[in-house]
Design a protein around this motif. Structure first.
Motif, mmCIF file in Angstrom:
data_model
loop_
_atom_site.group_PDB
_atom_site.id
_atom_site.type_symbol
_atom_site.label_atom_id
_atom_site.label_comp_id
_atom_site.label_asym_id
_atom_site.label_seq_id
_atom_site.Cartn_x
_atom_site.Cartn_y
_atom_site.Cartn_z
ATOM 1 N N ARG A 32 0.830 -1.204 0.000
ATOM 2 C CA ARG A 32 0.000 0.000 0.000
ATOM 3 C C ARG A 32 0.866 1.256 0.000
ATOM 4 N NH1 ARG A 32 -2.079 3.211 3.981
ATOM 5 N NH2 ARG A 32 -4.119 4.176 3.598
ATOM 6 N N SER A 33 1.803 1.336 0.933
ATOM 7 C CA SER A 33 2.689 2.505 1.005
ATOM 8 C C SER A 33 3.544 2.631 -0.245
ATOM 9 C CB SER A 33 3.602 2.396 2.231
ATOM 10 O OG SER A 33 2.854 2.460 3.427
ATOM 11 N N LEU A 34 4.013 1.499 -0.759
ATOM 12 C CA LEU A 34 4.871 1.514 -1.933
ATOM 13 C C LEU A 34 4.141 2.095 -3.135
ATOM 14 C CD1 LEU A 34 7.757 0.445 -2.772
ATOM 15 C CD2 LEU A 34 6.542 -1.500 -3.745
ATOM 16 N N LEU A 35 2.903 1.653 -3.365
ATOM 17 C CA LEU A 35 2.155 2.125 -4.524
ATOM 18 C C LEU A 35 1.756 3.596 -4.384
ATOM 19 C CD1 LEU A 35 -0.112 -0.950 -5.324
ATOM 20 C CD2 LEU A 35 1.779 -0.073 -6.692
ATOM 21 N N ILE A 36 1.350 4.001 -3.201
ATOM 22 C CA ILE A 36 0.980 5.408 -3.004
ATOM 23 C C ILE A 36 2.186 6.307 -3.230
ATOM 24 C CG2 ILE A 36 0.209 7.129 -1.312
ATOM 25 C CD1 ILE A 36 -1.499 4.908 -0.038
ATOM 26 N N ASP A 37 3.330 5.915 -2.684
ATOM 27 C CA ASP A 37 4.522 6.755 -2.867
ATOM 28 C C ASP A 37 4.989 6.722 -4.314
ATOM 29 O OD1 ASP A 37 6.466 8.511 -1.593
ATOM 30 O OD2 ASP A 37 7.922 6.963 -2.072
ATOM 31 N N HIS A 38 4.863 5.565 -4.958
ATOM 32 C CA HIS A 38 5.210 5.482 -6.375
ATOM 33 C C HIS A 38 4.341 6.444 -7.183
ATOM 34 C CE1 HIS A 38 5.487 2.824 -10.251
ATOM 35 N NE2 HIS A 38 5.910 4.054 -10.451
ATOM 36 N N CYS A 39 3.056 6.470 -6.880
ATOM 37 C CA CYS A 39 2.133 7.381 -7.557
ATOM 38 C C CYS A 39 2.590 8.833 -7.371
ATOM 39 C CB CYS A 39 0.724 7.181 -7.000
ATOM 40 S SG CYS A 39 -0.594 7.836 -8.032
ATOM 41 N N ASN A 40 2.933 9.180 -6.147
ATOM 42 C CA ASN A 40 3.414 10.529 -5.856
ATOM 43 C C ASN A 40 4.702 10.843 -6.617
ATOM 44 O OD1 ASN A 40 1.374 11.261 -4.062
ATOM 45 N ND2 ASN A 40 2.427 10.385 -2.298
ATOM 46 N N CYS A 41 5.584 9.842 -6.715
ATOM 47 C CA CYS A 41 6.860 10.050 -7.399
ATOM 48 C C CYS A 41 6.657 10.372 -8.876
ATOM 49 C CB CYS A 41 7.743 8.810 -7.256
ATOM 50 S SG CYS A 41 8.452 8.589 -5.613
ATOM 51 N N GLU A 42 5.669 9.725 -9.498
ATOM 52 C CA GLU A 42 5.395 10.002 -10.909
ATOM 53 C C GLU A 42 4.930 11.448 -11.089
ATOM 54 O OE1 GLU A 42 6.342 8.056 -13.097
ATOM 55 O OE2 GLU A 42 6.359 6.047 -12.264
ATOM 56 N N LEU A 43 4.066 11.903 -10.193
ATOM 57 C CA LEU A 43 3.615 13.297 -10.262
ATOM 58 C C LEU A 43 4.783 14.255 -10.039
ATOM 59 C CD1 LEU A 43 1.411 15.458 -10.461
ATOM 60 C CD2 LEU A 43 1.014 15.159 -8.001
ATOM 61 N N LYS A 44 5.603 13.979 -9.040
ATOM 62 C CA LYS A 44 6.732 14.855 -8.745
ATOM 63 C C LYS A 44 7.719 14.915 -9.910
ATOM 64 C CE LYS A 44 6.442 14.018 -3.772
ATOM 65 N NZ LYS A 44 6.994 13.206 -2.656
ATOM 66 N N ALA A 45 7.898 13.782 -10.587
ATOM 67 C CA ALA A 45 8.805 13.759 -11.737
ATOM 68 C C ALA A 45 8.293 14.676 -12.843
ATOM 69 C CB ALA A 45 8.956 12.327 -12.251
ATOM 70 N N ALA A 46 6.981 14.627 -13.095
ATOM 71 C CA ALA A 46 6.387 15.519 -14.099
ATOM 72 C C ALA A 46 6.499 16.971 -13.661
ATOM 73 C CB ALA A 46 4.924 15.143 -14.329
ATOM 74 N N GLN A 47 6.242 17.234 -12.382
ATOM 75 C CA GLN A 47 6.315 18.602 -11.877
ATOM 76 C C GLN A 47 7.731 19.156 -11.975
ATOM 77 O OE1 GLN A 47 4.649 17.685 -7.998
ATOM 78 N NE2 GLN A 47 2.840 18.932 -8.435
ATOM 79 N N THR A 48 8.731 18.329 -11.705
ATOM 80 C CA THR A 48 10.121 18.764 -11.809
ATOM 81 C C THR A 48 10.463 19.168 -13.235
ATOM 82 O OG1 THR A 48 10.827 17.373 -9.956
ATOM 83 C CG2 THR A 48 12.524 18.038 -11.538
ATOM 84 N N ALA A 49 10.039 18.345 -14.189
ATOM 85 C CA ALA A 49 10.293 18.660 -15.594
ATOM 86 C C ALA A 49 9.580 19.947 -16.006
ATOM 87 C CB ALA A 49 9.842 17.498 -16.479
ATOM 88 N N MET A 50 8.356 20.134 -15.519
ATOM 89 C CA MET A 50 7.619 21.356 -15.842
ATOM 90 C C MET A 50 8.294 22.581 -15.228
ATOM 91 S SD MET A 50 3.586 20.270 -15.764
ATOM 92 C CE MET A 50 3.638 19.572 -14.129
ATOM 93 N N PHE A 51 8.810 22.440 -14.022
ATOM 94 C CA PHE A 51 9.526 23.550 -13.388
ATOM 95 C C PHE A 51 10.747 23.945 -14.209
ATOM 96 C CE2 PHE A 51 13.193 24.767 -10.796
ATOM 97 C CZ PHE A 51 12.736 25.963 -10.256
ATOM 98 N N LEU A 52 11.487 22.964 -14.696
ATOM 99 C CA LEU A 52 12.673 23.262 -15.504
ATOM 100 C C LEU A 52 12.294 24.013 -16.775
ATOM 101 C CD1 LEU A 52 14.661 19.910 -15.156
ATOM 102 C CD2 LEU A 52 15.162 22.089 -14.034
ATOM 103 N N LEU A 53 11.200 23.592 -17.394
ATOM 104 C CA LEU A 53 10.756 24.289 -18.607
ATOM 105 C C LEU A 53 10.352 25.721 -18.305
ATOM 106 C CD1 LEU A 53 8.623 21.642 -20.564
ATOM 107 C CD2 LEU A 53 11.009 22.302 -20.902
ATOM 108 N N ARG A 54 9.566 25.895 -17.248
ATOM 109 C CA ARG A 54 9.062 27.227 -16.921
ATOM 110 C C ARG A 54 10.195 28.169 -16.521
ATOM 111 N NH1 ARG A 54 5.137 25.701 -12.384
ATOM 112 N NH2 ARG A 54 5.078 27.955 -12.091
ATOM 113 N N LYS A 55 11.171 27.667 -15.802
ATOM 114 C CA LYS A 55 12.257 28.526 -15.309
ATOM 115 C C LYS A 55 13.301 28.810 -16.382
ATOM 116 C CE LYS A 55 15.790 28.919 -11.675
ATOM 117 N NZ LYS A 55 15.443 30.305 -11.336
ATOM 118 N N TYR A 56 13.601 27.809 -17.200
ATOM 119 C CA TYR A 56 14.777 27.928 -18.051
ATOM 120 C C TYR A 56 14.505 27.984 -19.550
ATOM 121 C CZ TYR A 56 17.530 26.721 -13.905
ATOM 122 O OH TYR A 56 18.103 26.702 -12.658
#
Length: 255
Positions: A32-56
């Motif tokens: 349960r914890s593994l899948l929930i955190d995995h789900c969060n990690c996928e969102l964070k990965a997308a957000q990180t890429a979007m931040f790089l685009l917006r900033k740079y």
């Protein structure tokens, strides 16, 4: 085939995932914890890429477009809005974004990060669907310290800060790939197939980040890669009281 795919990943990382993490991760009560955190990690990965685009890389108008791509996912996670239809990935196109003037690396950054964003959002939806099928409700979890620990290495001047962020992105993607591969054999058939299916994209993401860092630096970055990699290995091997997808060595007392 998998050995060929994983060989550069394992060579890039300065340590393997500790056996103690695998032993804990394969326990049924941790799924349960593994899948929930995995789900969060996928969102964070997308957000990180979007931040790089917006900033740079992109204009303010294009940054606003990127924010709209993320809104349904962030509304689901942060505002608990559940009656949401996630957007078709076909709307997420490099051609819809305008690169800032006088940014020589901008188009390459846009092309690679847009592809990554689409794939990470797709993975988020896939993990969410698996959770729903298993009656595992999505919930917020406190973040682990892995990504924060890596970001502490970022230098405070450009373009070195961007180069460091890209190297860190490469390490996070490489570590994800390594853990998917190590954990998959201990999971049920559905999760085994799913995690193996993620390996190719995660391996490409790691290489994209590293290639971008090398291109922007326009020189040898091996010393910086090695230094950040040493810190990443320390984070992975350190005792960690919280169990997360990128957490360190589980404390024996942690249940």
């Amino acid at each position: 085939m998998l050995h060929q795919l994983l060989a550069p990943i394992n060579s890039f990382l300065q340590c393997a995932t500790p056996d103690a993490w695998i032993e804990k991760a394969k326990q049924p009560e941790q799924l349960r914890s593994l899948l929930i955190d995995h789900c969060n990690c996928e969102l964070k990965a997308a957000q990180t890429a979007m931040f790089l685009l917006r900033k740079y890389a992109v204009t303010q108008e294009s940054a606003a477009i990127i924010i709209l791509w993320a809104k349904p996912y962030e509304d689901y996670v942060y505002k608990w809005i559940r009656n949401i239809s996630f957007p078709e990935k076909s709307i997420m196109q490099s051609a819809n974004l305008t690169v800032k003037k006088n940014t020589p690396y901008g188009q390459d950054l846009v092309d690679k990060m847009v592809r990554l964003i689409k794939e990470e959002f797709h993975h988020f939806e896939q993990v969410l669907e698996i959770m729903k099928d298993r009656d595992i409700p999505y919930q917020n979890m406190t973040a682990g310290t892995y990504a924060k620990g890596l970001m502490s290495m970022v230098r405070h001047y450009e373009p070195e800060a961007l180069i460091d962020k890209l190297i860190i992105g490469a390490y996070i993607e490489a570590r994800s790939c390594e853990r998917f591969a190590k954990l998959a054999p201990f999971l049920d058939k559905e999760l085994n197939s799913f995690y193996v299916s993620l390996l190719r994209s995660e391996a490409r993401h790691y290489q994209d980040y590293l290639n971008l860092a090398e291109s922007i630096a326009d020189g040898d970055i091996s010393e910086r890669v090695a230094l950040i990699g040493q810190h990443e290995a320390q984070l992975i091997q350190r005792p960690d009281k919280n169990f997360r997808f990128h957490s360190g060595n589980p404390l024996k007392s942690n249940k």
